[in-house]
Design an enzyme around this catalytic site. Sequence first.
Site, mmCIF file in Angstrom:
data_model
loop_
_atom_site.group_PDB
_atom_site.id
_atom_site.type_symbol
_atom_site.label_atom_id
_atom_site.label_comp_id
_atom_site.label_asym_id
_atom_site.label_seq_id
_atom_site.Cartn_x
_atom_site.Cartn_y
_atom_site.Cartn_z
ATOM 1 N N ARG A 181 0.837 -1.201 0.000
ATOM 2 C CA ARG A 181 0.000 0.000 0.000
ATOM 3 C C ARG A 181 0.873 1.252 0.000
ATOM 4 O O ARG A 181 0.511 2.262 -0.601
ATOM 5 C CB ARG A 181 -0.933 -0.019 1.216
ATOM 6 C CG ARG A 181 -1.890 1.183 1.314
ATOM 7 C CD ARG A 181 -2.642 1.414 0.022
ATOM 8 N NE ARG A 181 -3.577 0.366 -0.281
ATOM 9 C CZ ARG A 181 -4.886 0.509 -0.303
ATOM 10 N NH1 ARG A 181 -5.423 1.677 -0.035
ATOM 11 N NH2 ARG A 181 -5.661 -0.507 -0.625
ATOM 12 N N LEU A 202 -7.396 7.791 1.720
ATOM 13 C CA LEU A 202 -6.310 8.645 1.266
ATOM 14 C C LEU A 202 -5.137 8.571 2.237
ATOM 15 O O LEU A 202 -5.331 8.605 3.453
ATOM 16 C CB LEU A 202 -6.773 10.098 1.155
ATOM 17 C CG LEU A 202 -7.870 10.430 0.152
ATOM 18 C CD1 LEU A 202 -8.058 11.938 0.087
ATOM 19 C CD2 LEU A 202 -7.554 9.889 -1.233
ATOM 20 N N ASN A 245 -15.156 16.078 -0.347
ATOM 21 C CA ASN A 245 -15.829 14.782 -0.480
ATOM 22 C C ASN A 245 -17.337 14.988 -0.420
ATOM 23 O O ASN A 245 -17.822 15.894 0.255
ATOM 24 C CB ASN A 245 -15.386 13.855 0.659
ATOM 25 C CG ASN A 245 -16.061 12.497 0.582
ATOM 26 O OD1 ASN A 245 -16.020 11.829 -0.441
ATOM 27 N ND2 ASN A 245 -16.688 12.082 1.675
ATOM 28 N N HIS A 280 -20.716 13.076 0.807
ATOM 29 C CA HIS A 280 -21.160 11.947 1.630
ATOM 30 C C HIS A 280 -22.684 11.905 1.633
ATOM 31 O O HIS A 280 -23.330 12.945 1.809
ATOM 32 C CB HIS A 280 -20.638 12.079 3.058
ATOM 33 C CG HIS A 280 -21.003 10.904 3.915
ATOM 34 N ND1 HIS A 280 -20.342 9.701 3.834
ATOM 35 C CD2 HIS A 280 -21.974 10.742 4.852
ATOM 36 C CE1 HIS A 280 -20.888 8.851 4.690
ATOM 37 N NE2 HIS A 280 -21.874 9.456 5.307
ATOM 38 N N ASP A 292 -10.112 15.885 6.039
ATOM 39 C CA ASP A 292 -8.969 15.955 6.941
ATOM 40 C C ASP A 292 -8.514 14.530 7.255
ATOM 41 O O ASP A 292 -8.898 13.581 6.567
ATOM 42 C CB ASP A 292 -9.303 16.757 8.209
ATOM 43 C CG ASP A 292 -10.449 16.152 9.009
ATOM 44 O OD1 ASP A 292 -10.851 15.002 8.715
ATOM 45 O OD2 ASP A 292 -10.935 16.815 9.940
ATOM 46 N N GLU A 293 -7.717 14.370 8.317
ATOM 47 C CA GLU A 293 -7.169 13.048 8.614
ATOM 48 C C GLU A 293 -8.203 12.075 9.159
ATOM 49 O O GLU A 293 -7.957 10.866 9.207
ATOM 50 C CB GLU A 293 -5.993 13.166 9.600
ATOM 51 C CG GLU A 293 -4.700 13.725 9.006
ATOM 52 C CD GLU A 293 -4.693 15.246 8.862
ATOM 53 O OE1 GLU A 293 -3.702 15.793 8.333
ATOM 54 O OE2 GLU A 293 -5.684 15.879 9.272
ATOM 55 N N GLY A 294 -9.349 12.556 9.576
ATOM 56 C CA GLY A 294 -10.394 11.672 10.083
ATOM 57 C C GLY A 294 -11.274 11.153 8.954
ATOM 58 O O GLY A 294 -11.027 11.420 7.774
#
Length: 208
Positions: free
Chosen positions: A66, A94, A108, A110, A147-149
């Site tokens: 990966r 990501l 994004n 959703h 973001d990172e979440g």
Amino acid sequence: MLRIAVLVSGGGTNLQAIMDAMDSGKITGAEIAVVISNNKNARALTRAAEHGIKAVCISPKEYESRAEFNEAFLAKLNSCKVDLIVLAGFLVVLPEQMIQSYPNRIINIHPSLIPSFCGTGYYGLKVHEAALARGVKLTGATVHFVDEGTDTGPIILQKAVEVREGDTPEILQRRVMEEAEWVILPRAIDLIANQKVSVADGHVTIRA
């Protein structure tokens, strides 16, 4: 001109909505520079090619790890010199490096009203199955920065959709796409392209 990369995994209905909005003038000041998919059989790649847009497949299956895939994916993205990344049904997590390289430049769509029915495990029909199981009267869609979440970034736009008696997950999914996703995703891109969106302290401000 805002250069956009659209990332997709499947049919590309949201990609089609973006292309249609550009053709009709609902999105101004932006162009799709590239469409990238992790799935070589994605209908979205065909949609892009038929529209004269560069279409690229980068599959994790082609790499030993990966990490190698993430490196190749980011390299391809960087080579396209894009200003905004649009996740339109992209079912790949990501890499953190990508998110850090494009702060507040990844959005994004959703298929729920975040914070309901979002986060890990909530994607595709699973979102609508959960909404129907809970018995909500309203659902909808959300466009947010990434973001990172997972589905935790600042919210740009939301649109509610009525849940009707007798809805199946498939019927509800289609209504949410038609009445919400295909409306607010192009709208968000147009707002960003025309510099009407700003982010501060995790909240989005939209200027008239």
